[in-house]
Motif scaffolding. Structure first.
Motif, PDB file in Angstrom:
ATOM      1  N   VAL A  17       0.846  -1.200   0.000  1.00  0.00           N
ATOM      2  CA  VAL A  17       0.000   0.000   0.000  1.00  0.00           C
ATOM      3  C   VAL A  17       0.879   1.247   0.000  1.00  0.00           C
ATOM      4  O   VAL A  17       0.647   2.183  -0.771  1.00  0.00           O
ATOM      5  N   SER A  24      -5.382   0.884  -0.843  1.00  0.00           N
ATOM      6  CA  SER A  24      -5.747   0.580   0.541  1.00  0.00           C
ATOM      7  C   SER A  24      -5.443  -0.887   0.831  1.00  0.00           C
ATOM      8  O   SER A  24      -5.201  -1.685  -0.081  1.00  0.00           O
ATOM      9  N   ARG A  25      -5.487  -1.207   2.113  1.00  0.00           N
ATOM     10  CA  ARG A  25      -5.283  -2.599   2.506  1.00  0.00           C
ATOM     11  C   ARG A  25      -6.393  -3.477   1.929  1.00  0.00           C
ATOM     12  O   ARG A  25      -6.152  -4.598   1.510  1.00  0.00           O
ATOM     13  N   GLU A  26      -7.610  -2.956   1.919  1.00  0.00           N
ATOM     14  CA  GLU A  26      -8.745  -3.703   1.386  1.00  0.00           C
ATOM     15  C   GLU A  26      -8.561  -3.994  -0.101  1.00  0.00           C
ATOM     16  O   GLU A  26      -8.885  -5.077  -0.581  1.00  0.00           O
TER      17      GLU A  26
END
Length: 89
Positions: A17, A24-26
């Motif tokens: 990231v 994002s991490r997502e």
């Protein structure tokens, strides 16, 4: 769903990231799951193909290999790859 990710994986995700590759991490996790699904699907397809070939072999439906044809095809493919030059062998 629990979010217990081992430290080393959490660190790796954070690095990806931070590099800007993922927003994002997502997004990273979503992409990782998509890649895993594709790999799983391809693995399943390959296993089915291998099983089909084994069954053909068991029925005696194999064709003999011509090593000179195989080498020629390999050389042809190698010569078509950009920047690899001509194979000498």
């Amino acid at each position: 769903m629990t979010n217990a990710i081992p430290f080393d994986l959490d660190q790796y995700i954070g690095q990806q990231v931070a590099s800007g590759r993922f927003g994002s991490r997502e997004e990273f996790i979503f992409e990782a799951v998509q890649v895993y699904r594709e790999l799983e699907s391809r693995h399943s397809e390959l296993r089915a193909e291998i099983q089909r070939r084994i069954e053909e072999a068991d029925r005696g439906l194999l064709e003999p290999l011509d090593m000179e044809d195989i080498k020629s095809e390999g050389r042809r493919r190698l010569e078509q790859q950009p920047g690899t030059g001509k194979w000498e062998g």
